[in-house]
Design an enzyme around this catalytic site. Structure first.
Site, PDB file in Angstrom:
ATOM      1  N   HIS A   7       0.827  -1.213   0.000  1.00 53.91           N
ATOM      2  CA  HIS A   7       0.000   0.000   0.000  1.00 53.91           C
ATOM      3  C   HIS A   7       0.858   1.259   0.000  1.00 53.91           C
ATOM      4  CE1 HIS A   7       0.447  -0.803   4.427  1.00 53.91           C
ATOM      5  NE2 HIS A   7       0.562   0.495   4.505  1.00 53.91           N
ATOM      6  N   GLU A 130       7.637   1.014   5.103  1.00 52.28           N
ATOM      7  CA  GLU A 130       7.050  -0.030   5.967  1.00 52.28           C
ATOM      8  C   GLU A 130       7.258  -1.369   5.274  1.00 52.28           C
ATOM      9  OE1 GLU A 130       2.814   0.350   6.506  1.00 52.28           O
ATOM     10  OE2 GLU A 130       2.705  -1.270   7.932  1.00 52.28           O
TER      11      GLU A 130
END
Ligand SMILES: CC[C@H](C(=O)O)C(=O)SCCNC(=O)CCNC(=O)[C@H](O)C(C)(C)COP(=O)(O)OP(=O)(O)OC[C@H]1O[C@@H](n2cnc3c(N)ncnc32)[C@H](O)[C@@H]1OP(=O)(O)O
Ligand code: CO
Length: 134
Positions: A7, A130
């Protein structure tokens, strides 16, 4: 090491307002808000054919994104999330290469129920990265 783009996260002051923009002007399918207290955020997901957009709002006194939202009141791209096959091996390899792993370095369960880690933006082209266990 890194695999699929899981994402792209956008930090905003209101996920409700941001959701309306994505549903209205952009005709996207947007999930309902979910507070993830241990990460200090409220999150919604914009489902796309090839990845997701994560809309984030600060939650609680010590949200790690409060500073970012204060500096970017209109919102802004906050981080990218890549999938890795083995998050502990990736962490150890990155630490050995001198990269800074944020927090205590132990993966924590993220918004998809998978272990996640964060890498310091200054070590990765000014971008907060991330990693999520695939
Ligand atoms: C529900 C979980 C969900 C999931 O997908 O599973 C999530 O993604 S949760 C996301 C929220 N959690 C985190 O972001 C954890 C990791 N982040 C942090 O620990 C902080 O945000 C940190 C350390 C990256 C920055 O904290 P803060 O803004 O308070 O620190 P500074 O103001 O001192 O910033 C230091 C330096 O970094 C630059 N900076 C800050 N944030 C970003 C960013 N998102 N992208 C790029 N650069 C960033 C900031 O401008 C400072 O640079 P300088 O040149 O010194 O001004
Ligand atoms: Co994320």
């Amino acid at each position: 090491m890194i695999g699929r783009l899981n994402h792209v996260a956008i930090a905003v002051d209101s996920v409700e307002k941001a959701s309306a923009v994505y549903r209205g002007a952009l005709g996207a399918k947007v999930s309902e808000p979910e507070t993830v207290a241990e990460h200090g955020v409220t999150v919604v997901f914009v489902e796309l054919p090839n990845t997701k957009i994560e809309l984030l709002e600060p939650y609680g006194e010590n949200s790690p994104i409060a500073g970012f939202v204060a500096k970017n009141p209109a919102g802004g791209i906050h981080h990218v999330c890549y999938e890795v096959d083995d998050i502990l091996a990736a962490r150890d390899q990155l630490k050995a290469s001198g990269a800074r792993v944020l927090g205590d370095g132990e993966p924590r369960i993220g918004a998809h129920g998978k272990p996640v880690l964060f890498l310091h933006p200054k070590d990765f082209c000014g971008t907060l990265v991330e990693l999520e266990q695939a």
